[in-house]
Motif scaffolding. Structure first.
Motif: not given
Length: 207
Positions: A139-145, A165-167, A171-174, A176-180
């Motif tokens: 959810q945090s990644i979605i909000a940051s995106t 957030d650093k990722k 410029g990393e794909d959101p 891919e960040v979620i998968a990580w």
């Protein structure tokens, strides 16, 4: 063939499926510690024959390349899948009855059953806490995106605190960040400093 349920056991490091029509037959999948829909109260012990080919895969007839025969015993206590035992070879009726009796007596021990249930509950609570933590990070990644898409910057006075957030800021794909975040890599360690926030294994014991 109709509907069935599946119980999963481990044999030689590989998960094996045992199909059964004894319970609700709702295509349920059950592992140790799971309550089985349609099960009966008390301690119940069941058995089945598990045939494997030379690679360890299950076969359903002796003519289908069967290289190994085993007899599997499954124990349910108050509907909970609490134990299983694997015996090599096909057992005679008398030997099967002996194992059924032994396992029933073993799991009629209330202290043994209580210990198993408490440990299972503790493990499930930790798993649920871990999943909730991962969902919060997603959810945090979605909000940051969304912030980045709106032209905003991430981080406050303290900068970018979280690895995700650093990722994103790099410029990393959101996706891919979620998968990580959902990977074992992101969950390993405890406040190791090399990634995102980690689970505290002692958290449930702190007042």
């Amino acid at each position: 063939m109709g509907m069935f349920d599946s119980l999963y056991i481990e044999l030689d490091g590989r998960e094996q499926e045992i199909q059964t029509k004894r319970f609700d037959c709702g295509l349920g999948t059950y592992r140790l510690g799971d309550w089985i829909a349609g099960s009966l109260p008390g301690v119940r012990v069941y058995f089945d024959r598990l045939w494997l080919d030379g690679t360890g895969k299950q076969v359903y007839s002796a003519d289908a390349g069967c290289a190994r025969k085993t007899t599997v015993f499954v124990v349910l206590a108050q509907g909970v899948f609490v134990d299983y035992h694997i015996h090599e070879g096909e057992m005679e009726a008398e030997a099967i009855e002996s194992v059924l009796l032994e396992l029933r007596e073993r799991w009629n021990d209330s202290a043994r059953l209580l210990g198993f249930l408490v440990e299972t509950l503790r493990t499930q609570q930790q798993r649920i806490a871990s999943l909730k933590h991962q969902l919060n990070r997603v959810q945090s990644i979605i909000a940051s995106t969304r912030c980045l898409q709106a032209g905003e910057t991430l981080g406050g006075r303290l900068g970018l605190l979280y690895e995700e957030d650093k990722k994103l800021a790099a410029g990393e794909d959101p996706l891919e960040v979620i998968a990580w975040v959902l990977s074992d890599e992101a969950r390993s360690g405890w406040f190791s400093g090399g990634g995102g926030i980690q689970m505290d294994p002692l958290d449930e014991y702190r007042l």
